[in-house]
Design a protein around this motif. Structure first.
Motif, PDB file in Angstrom:
ATOM      1  N   LEU A 133      59.122   9.390  25.739  1.00  0.00           N
ATOM      2  CA  LEU A 133      60.288   9.348  24.853  1.00  0.00           C
ATOM      3  C   LEU A 133      61.357   8.413  25.423  1.00  0.00           C
ATOM      4  CD1 LEU A 133      61.677  10.507  22.313  1.00  0.00           C
ATOM      5  CD2 LEU A 133      62.486  12.428  23.699  1.00  0.00           C
ATOM      6  N   GLY A 134      61.600   8.525  26.723  1.00  0.00           N
ATOM      7  CA  GLY A 134      62.597   7.668  27.375  1.00  0.00           C
ATOM      8  C   GLY A 134      62.205   6.211  27.326  1.00  0.00           C
ATOM      9  N   ALA A 135      60.921   5.941  27.536  1.00  0.00           N
ATOM     10  CA  ALA A 135      60.435   4.558  27.487  1.00  0.00           C
ATOM     11  C   ALA A 135      60.642   3.979  26.083  1.00  0.00           C
ATOM     12  CB  ALA A 135      58.957   4.505  27.877  1.00  0.00           C
ATOM     13  N   TYR A 136      60.446   4.803  25.068  1.00  0.00           N
ATOM     14  CA  TYR A 136      60.639   4.362  23.678  1.00  0.00           C
ATOM     15  C   TYR A 136      62.119   4.047  23.416  1.00  0.00           C
ATOM     16  CZ  TYR A 136      60.752   4.541  18.574  1.00  0.00           C
ATOM     17  OH  TYR A 136      60.957   4.242  17.252  1.00  0.00           O
ATOM     18  N   ILE A 137      62.977   4.985  23.806  1.00  0.00           N
ATOM     19  CA  ILE A 137      64.416   4.850  23.560  1.00  0.00           C
ATOM     20  C   ILE A 137      64.989   3.601  24.226  1.00  0.00           C
ATOM     21  CG2 ILE A 137      66.625   5.924  24.234  1.00  0.00           C
ATOM     22  CD1 ILE A 137      65.108   8.643  23.677  1.00  0.00           C
ATOM     23  N   LEU A 138      64.472   3.280  25.405  1.00  0.00           N
ATOM     24  CA  LEU A 138      65.008   2.133  26.143  1.00  0.00           C
ATOM     25  C   LEU A 138      64.317   0.819  25.773  1.00  0.00           C
ATOM     26  CD1 LEU A 138      65.451   3.665  29.713  1.00  0.00           C
ATOM     27  CD2 LEU A 138      67.225   3.201  28.031  1.00  0.00           C
ATOM     28  N   SER A 139      63.325   0.866  24.880  1.00  0.00           N
ATOM     29  CA  SER A 139      62.596  -0.364  24.616  1.00  0.00           C
ATOM     30  C   SER A 139      63.370  -1.280  23.673  1.00  0.00           C
ATOM     31  CB  SER A 139      61.189  -0.061  24.078  1.00  0.00           C
ATOM     32  OG  SER A 139      61.271   0.737  22.928  1.00  0.00           O
ATOM     33  N   ALA A 140      63.114  -2.580  23.808  1.00  0.00           N
ATOM     34  CA  ALA A 140      63.818  -3.587  23.017  1.00  0.00           C
ATOM     35  C   ALA A 140      63.667  -3.264  21.532  1.00  0.00           C
ATOM     36  CB  ALA A 140      63.244  -4.967  23.321  1.00  0.00           C
ATOM     37  N   GLY A 141      64.746  -3.387  20.802  1.00  0.00           N
ATOM     38  CA  GLY A 141      64.677  -3.119  19.374  1.00  0.00           C
ATOM     39  C   GLY A 141      65.161  -1.717  19.023  1.00  0.00           C
ATOM     40  N   TYR A 142      65.018  -0.782  19.968  1.00  0.00           N
ATOM     41  CA  TYR A 142      65.466   0.586  19.697  1.00  0.00           C
ATOM     42  C   TYR A 142      66.658   0.971  20.558  1.00  0.00           C
ATOM     43  CZ  TYR A 142      61.060   0.821  17.295  1.00  0.00           C
ATOM     44  OH  TYR A 142      60.028   0.558  16.450  1.00  0.00           O
ATOM     45  N   TYR A 143      66.905   0.166  21.577  1.00  0.00           N
ATOM     46  CA  TYR A 143      67.958   0.469  22.547  1.00  0.00           C
ATOM     47  C   TYR A 143      69.314   0.684  21.864  1.00  0.00           C
ATOM     48  CZ  TYR A 143      70.948  -0.137  26.626  1.00  0.00           C
ATOM     49  OH  TYR A 143      71.879   0.038  27.599  1.00  0.00           O
ATOM     50  N   ASP A 144      69.696  -0.270  20.980  1.00  0.00           N
ATOM     51  CA  ASP A 144      70.992  -0.159  20.305  1.00  0.00           C
ATOM     52  C   ASP A 144      71.038   1.042  19.367  1.00  0.00           C
ATOM     53  OD1 ASP A 144      72.302  -2.195  21.538  1.00  0.00           O
ATOM     54  OD2 ASP A 144      71.701  -3.714  20.070  1.00  0.00           O
ATOM     55  N   ALA A 145      69.950   1.224  18.630  1.00  0.00           N
ATOM     56  CA  ALA A 145      69.917   2.293  17.628  1.00  0.00           C
ATOM     57  C   ALA A 145      69.995   3.667  18.284  1.00  0.00           C
ATOM     58  CB  ALA A 145      68.651   2.197  16.797  1.00  0.00           C
ATOM     59  N   TYR A 146      69.368   3.827  19.432  1.00  0.00           N
ATOM     60  CA  TYR A 146      69.345   5.145  20.064  1.00  0.00           C
ATOM     61  C   TYR A 146      70.291   5.246  21.253  1.00  0.00           C
ATOM     62  CZ  TYR A 146      65.325   6.339  17.205  1.00  0.00           C
ATOM     63  OH  TYR A 146      64.499   6.609  16.160  1.00  0.00           O
ATOM     64  N   TYR A 147      70.009   4.517  22.310  1.00  0.00           N
ATOM     65  CA  TYR A 147      70.733   4.735  23.567  1.00  0.00           C
ATOM     66  C   TYR A 147      72.222   4.378  23.445  1.00  0.00           C
ATOM     67  CZ  TYR A 147      71.587   5.072  28.548  1.00  0.00           C
ATOM     68  OH  TYR A 147      72.074   5.446  29.769  1.00  0.00           O
ATOM     69  N   ARG A 148      72.510   3.178  22.911  1.00  0.00           N
ATOM     70  CA  ARG A 148      73.903   2.763  22.818  1.00  0.00           C
ATOM     71  C   ARG A 148      74.684   3.668  21.859  1.00  0.00           C
ATOM     72  NH1 ARG A 148      76.286  -2.432  24.372  1.00  0.00           N
ATOM     73  NH2 ARG A 148      74.190  -3.037  24.957  1.00  0.00           N
ATOM     74  N   GLN A 149      74.040   4.011  20.738  1.00  0.00           N
ATOM     75  CA  GLN A 149      74.695   4.909  19.782  1.00  0.00           C
ATOM     76  C   GLN A 149      74.956   6.273  20.438  1.00  0.00           C
ATOM     77  OE1 GLN A 149      76.084   4.351  17.009  1.00  0.00           O
ATOM     78  NE2 GLN A 149      76.121   6.241  15.801  1.00  0.00           N
ATOM     79  N   ALA A 150      73.995   6.773  21.208  1.00  0.00           N
ATOM     80  CA  ALA A 150      74.167   8.070  21.881  1.00  0.00           C
ATOM     81  C   ALA A 150      75.334   8.015  22.864  1.00  0.00           C
ATOM     82  CB  ALA A 150      72.885   8.466  22.606  1.00  0.00           C
ATOM     83  N   GLN A 151      75.477   6.890  23.568  1.00  0.00           N
ATOM     84  CA  GLN A 151      76.603   6.777  24.511  1.00  0.00           C
ATOM     85  C   GLN A 151      77.938   6.761  23.787  1.00  0.00           C
ATOM     86  OE1 GLN A 151      75.832   3.623  27.425  1.00  0.00           O
ATOM     87  NE2 GLN A 151      75.442   5.342  28.783  1.00  0.00           N
ATOM     88  N   LYS A 152      77.948   6.142  22.599  1.00  0.00           N
ATOM     89  CA  LYS A 152      79.197   6.135  21.825  1.00  0.00           C
ATOM     90  C   LYS A 152      79.535   7.538  21.333  1.00  0.00           C
ATOM     91  CE  LYS A 152      78.883   1.374  20.158  1.00  0.00           C
ATOM     92  NZ  LYS A 152      78.587   0.570  18.961  1.00  0.00           N
ATOM     93  N   VAL A 153      78.513   8.244  20.878  1.00  0.00           N
ATOM     94  CA  VAL A 153      78.757   9.614  20.422  1.00  0.00           C
ATOM     95  C   VAL A 153      79.198  10.492  21.602  1.00  0.00           C
ATOM     96  CG1 VAL A 153      77.696  11.656  19.356  1.00  0.00           C
ATOM     97  CG2 VAL A 153      77.176   9.380  18.468  1.00  0.00           C
ATOM     98  N   GLN A 154      78.643  10.209  22.781  1.00  0.00           N
ATOM     99  CA  GLN A 154      79.077  10.934  23.983  1.00  0.00           C
ATOM    100  C   GLN A 154      80.576  10.724  24.213  1.00  0.00           C
ATOM    101  OE1 GLN A 154      77.368   9.551  27.698  1.00  0.00           O
ATOM    102  NE2 GLN A 154      77.754  11.507  28.724  1.00  0.00           N
ATOM    103  N   SER A 155      81.038   9.494  24.036  1.00  0.00           N
ATOM    104  CA  SER A 155      82.463   9.215  24.192  1.00  0.00           C
ATOM    105  C   SER A 155      83.286   9.993  23.174  1.00  0.00           C
ATOM    106  CB  SER A 155      82.746   7.719  24.013  1.00  0.00           C
ATOM    107  OG  SER A 155      82.105   6.995  25.031  1.00  0.00           O
ATOM    108  N   LEU A 156      82.807  10.061  21.930  1.00  0.00           N
ATOM    109  CA  LEU A 156      83.528  10.810  20.895  1.00  0.00           C
ATOM    110  C   LEU A 156      83.590  12.297  21.236  1.00  0.00           C
ATOM    111  CD1 LEU A 156      82.099   9.100  17.665  1.00  0.00           C
ATOM    112  CD2 LEU A 156      84.457   8.983  18.484  1.00  0.00           C
TER     113      LEU A 156
END
Lengths: 102, 476
Positions: free
Chosen positions: B359-382
């Motif tokens: 799951l982690g390898a998928y989330i960090l893979s090119a093309g999905y990084y912004d949709a999942y990981y970066r978005q999750a970090q933004k929601v974490q900030s909120l």
């Protein structure tokens, strides 16, 4: 929905071998988990700046100094025994592994 | 004499007044282990000889140990925290024969306080799970009912304290792994502020969320144990210089304390009987002069999704190191280097660990990084902003620790998403780095219910005092 090929590719990247059955199981389970993640896409994050650290922590640096180093003599006495105990294959106080270059 | 049933504070008093010796105290703990642990399976490794020798030393020369804060107190340690020279398995086949080459900072601090380590406790493999069923060493059972799980991932530590096999224990909490098992086993579980306790020597799962904390039988014990392990450590650059000193928890401090009921935690997903028990406790707390109000944490509903992106992403990176070459599971049949990686990792890791790595390898893979990981970090900030807004109005926030009481062994193990939902009230706390405590607040159908109190960063004093008030209600 993740495809079987995607699961196989990811497993290969993570250096894991999956059976056909496991591939199908993970395909189903991970797709279900990712569907649940869709809740995140609905949240407006436009006001958040794209800082990478969600933790808000800043870098802290320190002097690069040697400390707590085990005495050389101690390394020579202890480490071969630790190595032998913990690793699969050793030879002459070295760890043995497969060839990196063919 | 059943000295094993004492709290840490009571045992310290008894030792000081020479009512019994450190040897007798440790002896009673091992008696309890011998009579119960075949059924409960709380321990992976017992340290009987080492513990008895240490206890003897302390008993023979007690006056020179007397000023140590935990002199002669038998503690259990989760098996992902390193003690030099001792097996440290993380509940995994991968590390089933791995001996630690150094000690964690918390271990050195407890040694300085003259505590006695009686064993290493069972856990979900690499701390991944909410039931201690994913351990390579078999599941731990809940001492309140052996057909039920103790929670997880620190289920062995929780069960060991709950069954009086030790006086207190250390665990680690990445998304609830201390508070949820404490709740399910009917004991106190404290997850300190991120950075209050050094993580040096704790096997990394999700480094930005992992925190070492403690299991105890009383709130006073939790404060005492935290005091022994906290503090900035030069070996952990994310640890903090402490800005506030821990005080002895006092229910007097909760008079006119403003406490927020997290609105979102009382609506969906919580079992009715658990909710009723929490509401009863809240009503009783009003008699201490606590002032309650409803508070909304709008992004709470997205916290679990956010957590199950950030955590596996860090897991896939942190667990890349396990290749079985220098240490760890090693398959002698490997033909070449790639085959060796594949065989060692596939043979060494269990089902849940593999699932999270992929799951982690998928989330960090090119093309999905912004949709999942970066978005999750933004929601974490909120989410963090939501909490900071809430703490402008209240001193603490409360909810149930777990939406349900303990569930049956086998009930959720084949449905990972259902298992993840058990963390729904605990993960927001880790994402925001906050301190939180689970304190028992009665039972439903003979299974314990835990009351969660969340504080602002480094405000452990407030949550400990409020927890002490809950404890007093419960003891009446």
């Amino acid at each position: 929905m993740l495809t079987k090929e995607e699961i196989k590719h990811l497993a290969e990247l993570a250096r894991l071998e999956l059976t056909e059955e496991e591939t199908e199981k993970y395909q189903k389970q991970l797709s279900e988990i990712l569907d649940y993640m869709d809740i995140l896409k609905k949240i407006d994050t436009s006001k958040i700046k794209t800082e990478l650290s969600g933790s808000g922590n800043i870098n802290r640096s320190r002097e690069d100094e040697i400390r707590g180093a085990v005495e050389r003599a101690e390394i020579e006495i202890i480490s071969p025994s630790i190595l032998k105990e913990s690793s699969g294959a050793t030879k002459d106080n070295f760890i043995k592994t497969k060839k990196i270059f063919e | 004499m059943n000295l094993n049933k004492l709290t840490i504070n009571a045992a310290l008093k008894g030792l000081k007044e020479k009512e019994f010796s450190a040897e007798e105290l440790a002896g009673d703990c091992f008696k309890a282990i011998e009579s119960q642990d075949k059924k409960i399976n709380a321990f992976i490794t017992l340290l009987k000889e080492e513990a008895q020798e240490k206890a003897k030393n302390i008993a023979n020369d007690f006056s020179s140990f007397q000023n140590k804060s935990l002199a002669g107190i038998p503690l259990a340690i989760k098996d992902n925290i390193l003690i030099e020279g001792i097996l440290c398995t993380a509940g995994s086949k991968m590390l089933s024969s791995y001996k630690a080459t150094y000690s964690a900072t918390v271990i050195n601090k407890l040694k300085d306080a003259a505590a006695i380590f009686i064993g290493k406790t069972n856990m979900d493999e690499f701390a991944m799970g909410g039931s201690t069923e994913t351990s390579y060493f078999g599941p731990t059972r809940n001492p309140h009912n052996l057909d039920y799980v103790p929670g997880g991932s620190s289920g062995g530590s929780a069960a060991a304290v709950s069954a009086n096999m030790c006086l207190g224990a250390l665990g680690s909490d990445t998304g609830g792994s201390i508070r949820q098992p404490a709740s399910l086993c009917g004991i106190v579980g404290l997850k300190p502020t991120y950075g209050r306790v050094s993580r040096y020597g704790l096997m990394a799962m999700a480094s930005s969320l992992d925190q070492i904390g403690c299991f105890t039988k009383s709130v006073d014990d939790a404060a005492l144990l935290l005091k022994a392990i906290e503090g900035k450590d030069k070996n952990d650059s994310t640890s903090f210089e402490l800005i506030s000193e821990l005080k002895k928890p006092s229910p007097k401090d909760v008079k006119r304390m403003k406490v927020g009921l997290i609105k979102e935690c009382f609506v969906d997903g919580i079992e009715k009987s658990v909710k009723k028990q929490i509401e009863k406790t809240i009503k009783n707390l009003e008699s201490f002069g606590v002032e309650f109000k409803e508070i909304s944490i709008p992004h709470l509903k997205a916290a679990l999704a956010c957590y199950y992106i950030i955590m596996p992403a860090e897991v896939s990176a942190n667990l890349a190191r396990y290749d079985g070459i220098r240490y760890g599971y090693n398959d002698p049949k490997a033909e070449n280097l790639l085959d060796l990686y594949l065989k060692n990792r596939t043979g060494g890791f269990g089902d849940e660990v593999r699932r999270r790595i992929i799951l982690g390898a998928y989330i960090l893979s090119a093309g999905y990084y912004d949709a999942y990981y970066r978005q999750a970090q933004k929601v974490q900030s909120l989410l963090k902003q939501d909490f900071q807004e809430a703490f402008k109005e209240v001193d603490c926030l409360v909810s149930a620790t777990s939406p349900t009481t303990a569930f049956k062994i086998g009930e959720k193990i084949n449905d990972p998403l259902q298992m993840y939902l058990a963390d729904i009230f605990t993960v927001p706390v880790n994402l925001a780095g906050l301190p939180a405590i689970s304190v028992p607040c009665g039972k439903v159908d003979n299974l314990p219910v835990g009351f969660q109190i969340i504080g602002n960063l480094f405000e452990e004093n407030k949550i400990l005092s409020l927890a002490k008030a809950v404890e007093e209600i419960n003891n009446d």
